[in-house]
Design a protein around this motif. Structure first.
Motif, PDB file in Angstrom:
ATOM      1  N   ARG A   1       1.039  -1.215  -0.316  1.00 19.71           N
ATOM      2  CA  ARG A   1       0.473  -0.234  -0.362  1.00 19.71           C
ATOM      3  C   ARG A   1       0.707   1.314  -0.307  1.00 19.71           C
ATOM      4  O   ARG A   1       2.086   1.755   0.308  1.00 19.71           O
ATOM      5  N   LYS A   2       0.695   2.039  -0.355  1.00 25.66           N
ATOM      6  CA  LYS A   2       1.298   3.649  -0.428  1.00 25.66           C
ATOM      7  C   LYS A   2       1.069   4.457   0.387  1.00 25.66           C
ATOM      8  O   LYS A   2       0.258   3.735   1.718  1.00 25.66           O
ATOM      9  N   ILE A   3       2.039   4.074   1.213  1.00 20.81           N
ATOM     10  CA  ILE A   3       1.991   5.471   2.678  1.00 20.81           C
ATOM     11  C   ILE A   3       1.256   6.874   2.084  1.00 20.81           C
ATOM     12  O   ILE A   3       1.073   6.976   1.176  1.00 20.81           O
ATOM     13  N   ASP A   4       0.514   7.214   3.675  1.00 21.42           N
ATOM     14  CA  ASP A   4      -0.170   8.318   3.666  1.00 21.42           C
ATOM     15  C   ASP A   4       1.300   9.412   3.460  1.00 21.42           C
ATOM     16  O   ASP A   4       2.181   9.640   3.749  1.00 21.42           O
TER      17      ASP A   4
ATOM     18  N   GLY B   1      -1.004   5.132   9.044  1.00 24.07           N
ATOM     19  CA  GLY B   1      -2.348   4.209   8.980  1.00 24.07           C
ATOM     20  C   GLY B   1      -1.646   2.658   7.961  1.00 24.07           C
ATOM     21  O   GLY B   1      -2.833   1.950   8.586  1.00 24.07           O
ATOM     22  N   PRO B   2      -1.156   2.690   7.325  1.00 22.96           N
ATOM     23  CA  PRO B   2      -0.822   1.080   6.708  1.00 22.96           C
ATOM     24  C   PRO B   2      -0.808   0.502   7.513  1.00 22.96           C
ATOM     25  O   PRO B   2      -0.923  -1.134   7.492  1.00 22.96           O
ATOM     26  N   ILE B   3      -0.085   0.290   9.044  1.00 25.75           N
ATOM     27  CA  ILE B   3       0.456  -0.235   9.987  1.00 25.75           C
ATOM     28  C   ILE B   3      -1.152  -0.472  10.402  1.00 25.75           C
ATOM     29  O   ILE B   3      -1.007  -1.919  10.878  1.00 25.75           O
ATOM     30  N   ARG B   4      -1.453   0.447  10.661  1.00 23.50           N
ATOM     31  CA  ARG B   4      -2.793  -0.083  11.321  1.00 23.50           C
ATOM     32  C   ARG B   4      -3.928  -1.219  10.599  1.00 23.50           C
ATOM     33  O   ARG B   4      -4.535  -2.185  10.821  1.00 23.50           O
ATOM     34  N   GLN B   5      -3.989  -0.684   9.071  1.00 26.83           N
ATOM     35  CA  GLN B   5      -4.928  -1.429   8.212  1.00 26.83           C
ATOM     36  C   GLN B   5      -4.370  -3.375   8.332  1.00 26.83           C
ATOM     37  O   GLN B   5      -5.119  -3.610   8.236  1.00 26.83           O
ATOM     38  N   TYR B   6      -2.808  -2.880   8.553  1.00 24.05           N
ATOM     39  CA  TYR B   6      -2.411  -4.253   8.465  1.00 24.05           C
ATOM     40  C   TYR B   6      -2.448  -5.484   9.644  1.00 24.05           C
ATOM     41  O   TYR B   6      -2.798  -6.190   9.879  1.00 24.05           O
ATOM     42  N   LEU B   7      -2.235  -4.809  10.557  1.00 24.33           N
ATOM     43  CA  LEU B   7      -3.156  -5.417  12.039  1.00 24.33           C
ATOM     44  C   LEU B   7      -4.425  -5.889  11.881  1.00 24.33           C
ATOM     45  O   LEU B   7      -4.919  -6.677  12.543  1.00 24.33           O
ATOM     46  N   ALA B   8      -5.170  -4.824  11.302  1.00 25.49           N
ATOM     47  CA  ALA B   8      -7.481  -4.771  11.455  1.00 25.49           C
ATOM     48  C   ALA B   8      -6.966  -6.329  10.773  1.00 25.49           C
ATOM     49  O   ALA B   8      -7.797  -7.056  10.996  1.00 25.49           O
TER      50      ALA B   8
ATOM     51  N   CYS C   1       9.735  -0.362   1.896  1.00 23.78           N
ATOM     52  CA  CYS C   1       8.972   1.165   1.818  1.00 23.78           C
ATOM     53  C   CYS C   1      10.145   2.163   0.375  1.00 23.78           C
ATOM     54  O   CYS C   1      11.939   2.494   1.247  1.00 23.78           O
ATOM     55  N   TYR C   2       9.755   2.632  -0.239  1.00 21.64           N
ATOM     56  CA  TYR C   2      10.027   2.644  -1.748  1.00 21.64           C
ATOM     57  C   TYR C   2      10.483   3.719  -1.651  1.00 21.64           C
ATOM     58  O   TYR C   2       9.185   4.480  -1.895  1.00 21.64           O
ATOM     59  N   ILE C   3      11.137   4.684  -1.132  1.00 20.98           N
ATOM     60  CA  ILE C   3      11.630   6.325  -1.224  1.00 20.98           C
ATOM     61  C   ILE C   3      11.792   6.498  -3.250  1.00 20.98           C
ATOM     62  O   ILE C   3      10.975   6.932  -3.589  1.00 20.98           O
ATOM     63  N   ASP C   4      12.732   6.349  -3.545  1.00 19.98           N
ATOM     64  CA  ASP C   4      13.260   6.766  -5.175  1.00 19.98           C
ATOM     65  C   ASP C   4      13.312   4.925  -5.496  1.00 19.98           C
ATOM     66  O   ASP C   4      14.271   4.446  -4.078  1.00 19.98           O
ATOM     67  N   VAL C   5      13.209   4.678  -6.893  1.00 18.66           N
ATOM     68  CA  VAL C   5      13.110   3.636  -7.180  1.00 18.66           C
ATOM     69  C   VAL C   5      14.256   3.644  -8.770  1.00 18.66           C
ATOM     70  O   VAL C   5      13.714   5.456  -9.077  1.00 18.66           O
ATOM     71  N   PRO C   6      14.491   3.056  -9.694  1.00 17.53           N
ATOM     72  CA  PRO C   6      15.465   3.942 -10.820  1.00 17.53           C
ATOM     73  C   PRO C   6      14.741   3.940 -12.186  1.00 17.53           C
ATOM     74  O   PRO C   6      13.022   3.429 -12.115  1.00 17.53           O
ATOM     75  N   THR C   7      14.593   5.477 -12.587  1.00 14.57           N
ATOM     76  CA  THR C   7      13.968   5.968 -13.892  1.00 14.57           C
ATOM     77  C   THR C   7      13.721   4.703 -14.996  1.00 14.57           C
ATOM     78  O   THR C   7      12.062   4.323 -15.864  1.00 14.57           O
ATOM     79  N   SER C   8      14.618   4.202 -15.109  1.00 11.53           N
ATOM     80  CA  SER C   8      14.456   3.055 -16.007  1.00 11.53           C
ATOM     81  C   SER C   8      13.876   1.419 -15.883  1.00 11.53           C
ATOM     82  O   SER C   8      14.861   0.501 -15.242  1.00 11.53           O
TER      83      SER C   8
ATOM     84  N   PRO D   1       7.598   4.069  -6.336  1.00 11.86           N
ATOM     85  CA  PRO D   1       7.893   5.410  -5.189  1.00 11.86           C
ATOM     86  C   PRO D   1       6.757   5.188  -4.002  1.00 11.86           C
ATOM     87  O   PRO D   1       5.814   5.342  -4.686  1.00 11.86           O
ATOM     88  N   GLY D   2       6.973   5.384  -3.015  1.00 12.77           N
ATOM     89  CA  GLY D   2       5.940   5.439  -2.109  1.00 12.77           C
ATOM     90  C   GLY D   2       5.200   4.046  -1.609  1.00 12.77           C
ATOM     91  O   GLY D   2       4.089   4.221  -0.749  1.00 12.77           O
ATOM     92  N   LEU D   3       5.039   3.400  -1.833  1.00  5.91           N
ATOM     93  CA  LEU D   3       4.970   1.908  -1.685  1.00  5.91           C
ATOM     94  C   LEU D   3       5.577   0.982  -0.351  1.00  5.91           C
ATOM     95  O   LEU D   3       6.608   1.382  -0.459  1.00  5.91           O
ATOM     96  N   LEU D   4       5.010   0.989   0.557  1.00  5.51           N
ATOM     97  CA  LEU D   4       5.227   0.389   1.826  1.00  5.51           C
ATOM     98  C   LEU D   4       4.565  -1.270   1.572  1.00  5.51           C
ATOM     99  O   LEU D   4       3.531  -1.444   1.421  1.00  5.51           O
ATOM    100  N   VAL D   5       5.554  -2.149   2.155  1.00  4.95           N
ATOM    101  CA  VAL D   5       5.066  -3.423   1.922  1.00  4.95           C
ATOM    102  C   VAL D   5       5.594  -4.242   2.816  1.00  4.95           C
ATOM    103  O   VAL D   5       6.610  -3.918   3.811  1.00  4.95           O
ATOM    104  N   LEU D   6       4.256  -4.723   3.628  1.00  4.73           N
ATOM    105  CA  LEU D   6       4.314  -5.109   5.224  1.00  4.73           C
ATOM    106  C   LEU D   6       4.501  -6.832   5.028  1.00  4.73           C
ATOM    107  O   LEU D   6       3.412  -6.984   4.969  1.00  4.73           O
ATOM    108  N   PHE D   7       5.327  -7.444   5.423  1.00  2.00           N
ATOM    109  CA  PHE D   7       4.922  -9.275   6.329  1.00  2.00           C
ATOM    110  C   PHE D   7       5.826  -9.848   7.301  1.00  2.00           C
ATOM    111  O   PHE D   7       6.637  -9.121   7.568  1.00  2.00           O
ATOM    112  N   PRO D   8       4.907 -10.886   7.444  1.00  2.00           N
ATOM    113  CA  PRO D   8       5.989 -11.266   8.845  1.00  2.00           C
ATOM    114  C   PRO D   8       7.351 -11.535   8.711  1.00  2.00           C
ATOM    115  O   PRO D   8       8.369 -11.468   7.618  1.00  2.00           O
TER     116      PRO D   8
END
Length: 577
Positions: free
Chosen positions: A380-383, A444-451, A498-505, A536-543
Motif C-alpha cells: 500500500r502507498k504510505i500516507d 495508517g498502513p500499519i493499522r490496516q495490516y494489524l486489523a 518502503c520505497y522512497i526512490d527507484v531507478p527511473t528506467s 515510489p511511496g509503496l510500503l510492503v509489510l510482511f511477517p
C-alpha cells in the motif's frame, strides 16, 4: 517477629551477622546451619530466607536460590537485597522479563539502590528495549552522580538508543572525570560515526586500540568504518594486519574472514579460517559452515557437526547445523533440532523460517499455511503526512534528507545488502522534518495490516496485543548491481520495505529486476514464490519470519528505501488504539 530490642531480636541479629561473616569466609555449611536455626525460631525471618538463598546460589543450587529469594519477596516486596539477588539470578538465566517483574516494587522507591537499577538496565538491554534501558541509566545518573563509570554506562545507553549527540557529550563528561578507558573511547567513536564524523570516529577507534592493543570490538568497528567508507578490502586487510597483531591467530583470521565474506569472497574467507586451524574452536567451525553453505553444503554440514561436538551449548553451532541440514535437504533431522530450539526461543523468527523451509522441502501443506502471501503481505502507498501537499513532494524531501545520511560506499558486516550502503544513524530519533514525519506516513498502513490479521495461533497472529512498537528503522541505498540476499529478521514480528526512490528506467515486468522476492530460503536453492514490484511511496509489510530478498537491478539511478521492524506493544506512543 520479636520487637526491636528484645532478647530474641538481639539473638537473631547476632546470628544474622555471624551468618554473613561465614558466607564471606566461604564457610557455607556453617552459615546454612546458623540460618536454619534462626528460621526454626522465626519462620518469617526475611533476612534469614534471603541469606539462605545466597548460600544456595554459592553452593550451585540455583533453583533453591531462586525459590528462597521469591519467598523473601513474598513476605517483604521492598527488601532490595533480595530483589537484587533474584534479579541477578534471573538475568544470568536469560529471564530478563522476570528480572524486571521482581524488581518493580523496589524500583518504585524514591531512592532505589544503584545495584537494583543496574539489574533493571541489564534486563531491558537483554529485552532489546533501548528506550527503557536509557530511562534507567538516566535515573542512575541523577540519583548517583559524579562517577565516570555511571556516565560511561549512560553514554552507551544513549548510543544504543540512537541519540548519538548525547552519547558523545556524556562520554566526554566521563573522560573529564578520568574515565578514559578503552570502552569509553569505543562508545565515543560509535557516537561520532553515527553522526557521520568519520575522521573523528576513526581517530577515537584508534585511541581505544592504543589503550588496549588487541581490543577486538574496536579493531572490528574501525575496520568496518574503513570498509564502508571505501569498499577497499585490501586496505581493510592491511589495517587488520597492522592493528590486530595482538589478537590470537584464530581471532585475527576470523576477523579477516568476516571482511572477505562481506566483500563476496567466501572462498578466501574460508581459507583464512582454515589456515588458523578451525578445529580448535566451535565458533570457527560454525563460521566455516556458514561460509560453505551455498557452494559446498556437504562440507558445511561436516563443519557444523564438529561445532556442535566441540561445544553442545554453543547456540550458533546448533543454528549452523540446522541451516546445513536444510541445505543438504535432510529436513527430518533438521526438524528435530528446530523443534528443540523453538522450545528455548519460541519467538525466534529465524527458527520459524527454518521450520517453514523444512516443510517446503517435504512438500508439507503447512508451508503454504504459514506463508499465506495473500493474507499476510500488504502492499500500500504510505500516507502523505501533514505539511506536504502531495506524496510526490513528501517523497522528494524525504529522499533528500536520507541522502544526507548516506555517507558510506559499502554495506556493514552481517547485513543482507550488497552493492550499496546503509545509514548508521537511528532514524527513529532523527529530527529532520521529513524523517520525523515518516511515523505518521506509515501509521495508517500499519493499522490496516494489524486489523486485517484474523485471530489464530500462528506465530504472526498469536502475538497480537492491540498495539505495536517500531523497534528499529534504517535506510538502504542500492546502486546498479545492488541487491539483498535472502534473509529474515530473527528478532522482529512484522518487517517492511518502503520505497522512497527507484531507478527511473523501470524494467519490463517479466524481468523483475529490482523487485522484492518472498519465499526463497537462503539454502537450499528453491525458487521464490511471491514478488512485489517497487514504486515510489509503496510500503510492503510482511511477517519477519518470511524469507525475503531482492532481484539485482542494472542501469542508472538508485534504489532508496526505508526499512523497519515492528514488535507487539501496549501503550507505546505509536501503538494501535
Amino acid at each position: 517477629m520479636a520487637n526491636d530490642g528484645s532478647p530474641a531480636r538481639v539473638w537473631e541479629q547476632q546470628r544474622l551477622e555471624a551468618s554473613r561473616a561465614l558466607i564471606r569466609s566461604g564457610r557455607q555449611a556453617e552459615a546454612r546451619a546458623t540460618l536454619d536455626a534462626i528460621l526454626a525460631a522465626d519462620a518469617r525471618s526475611t533476612q534469614a530466607l534471603h541469606l539462605l538463598g545466597i548460600v544456595a546460589r554459592l553452593e550451585g543450587r540455583l533453583s533453591e536460590a531462586e525459590a528462597r529469594q521469591k519467598a523473601t519477596l513474598e513476605q517483604d516486596p521492598l527488601l532490595e537485597d533480595a530483589a537484587v539477588e533474584l534479579a541477578r539470578l534471573l538475568n544470568a538465566a536469560g529471564r530478563a522479563a522476570d528480572a524486571i517483574a521482581c524488581t518493580e516494587a523496589c524500583a518504585g522507591l524514591a531512592l532505589p539502590s544503584q545495584a537494583l537499577l543496574v539489574e533493571r538496565a541489564r534486563a531491558w538491554q537483554a529485552l532489546e528495549r533501548p528506550d527503557k534501558r536509557l530511562e534507567v541509566r538516566e535515573r542512575i545518573a541523577r540519583l548517583y552522580p559524579g562517577k565516570a563509570s555511571t556516565l560511561h554506562n549512560l553514554a552507551a545507553a544513549q548510543g544504543d538508543a540512537g541519540d548519538a549527540a548525547a552519547a558523545e557529550a556524556t562520554a566526554k563528561q566521563a573522560m573529564a572525570l578520568g574515565g578514559d578507558a578503552p570502552e569509553t573511547w569505543l562508545v565515543l567513536a560509535r557516537a561520532l560515526q553515527s553522526q557521520n564524523r568519520l575522521a573523528e570516529a576513526d581517530a577515537a577507534f584508534g585511541e581505544a586500540i592504543r589503550r588496549r592493543p588487541g581490543y577486538f570490538d574496536a579493531l572490528r568497528d574501525r575496520a568496518q568504518l574503513l570498509w564502508m567508507s571505501t569498499g577497499d578490502i585490501g586496505a581493510v586487510l592491511a589495517q587488520l594486519d597492522d592493528g590486530g597483531a595482538a589478537l590470537p591467530l584464530l581471532g585475527r583470521r576470523m576477523l579477516q574472514a568476516s571482511f572477505l565474506a562481506a566483500a563476496g569472497d567466501n572462498g578466501a574467507a574460508y581459507r583464512s579460517i582454515q589456515s588458523a586451524g578451525a578445529h580448535a574452536s566451535a565458533e570457527a567451525e560454525a563460521f566455516a559452515a556458514r561460509l560453505m553453505l551455498a557452494d559446498d553444503p556437504a562440507s558445511a554440514l561436516a563443519h557444523a557437526r564438529r561445532a556442535v561436538a566441540l561445544s553442545p551449548d554453543f547456540r550458533e553451532g546448533r543454528l549452523a547445523l540446522i541451516d546445513a541440514l536444510l541445505a543438504v535437504q535432510e529436513e527430518e533431522e533438521a526438524r528435530g533440532w528446530i523443534d528443540r530450539e523453538l522450545e528455548l526461543t519460541p519467538l525466534d523468527q529465524g527458527l520459524i523460517a527454518a521450520r517453514w523451509t523444512a516443510w517446503r522441502i517435504a512438500a508439507d501443506p503447512r508451508a503454504s499455511e504459514l506463508y499465506d502471501y495473500a493474507a499476510t503481505v500488504l502492499t500500500r502507498k504510505i500516507d502523505t503526512p501533514p505539511g506536504w501537499g502531495s506524496l510526490e513532494r513528501y517523497l522528494a524531501d524525504l529522499a533528500d534528507a536520507l541522502e544526507r545520511l548516506h555517507a558510506f560506499t559499502a554495506h556493514p558486516l552481517d547485513q543482507s545488502l550488497r552493492g550499496g550502503s546503509q545509514t548508521s544513524a537511528n532514524l527513529l530519533v532523527s529530527q529532520e522534518p521529513a524523517i520525523l514525519a515518516f511515523a505518521q506516513a506509515i501509521d495508517g498502513p500499519i493499522r490496516q495490516y494489524l486489523a486485517s490479521l484474523d485471530l489464530g495461533d500462528s506465530p504472526l497472529r498469536a502475538r497480537r496485543t492491540g498495539g505495536y512498537r517500531v523497534a528499529g528503522m534504517w535506510s538502504v541505498r542500492l546502486r546498479s548491481g545492488g541487491f539483498h540476499l535472502s534473509h529474515v529478521h530473527p528478532r522482529g514480528w512484522i518487517s517492511s520495505a518502503c520505497y522512497i526512490d527507484v531507478p527511473t528506467s523501470a524494467p519490463e515486468e517479466g524481468q523483475r529486476a529490482g523487485w522484492l522476492k518472498l519465499g526463497e530460503p537462503a539454502a537450499p536453492r528453491l525458487d521464490p514464490e511471491f514478488f512485489v514490484r517497487p514504486e515510489p511511496g509503496l510500503l510492503v509489510l510482511f511477517p519477519s519470519s518470511m524469507w525475503h530478498g531482492t532481484v539485482p537491478f542494472a542501469g542508472p539511478g538508485r534504489r532508496l528505501t526505508i526499512a523497519f521492524d515492528i514488535v507487539p506493544d501496549e501503550g507505546s506512543p505509536l501503538s494501535v488504539a
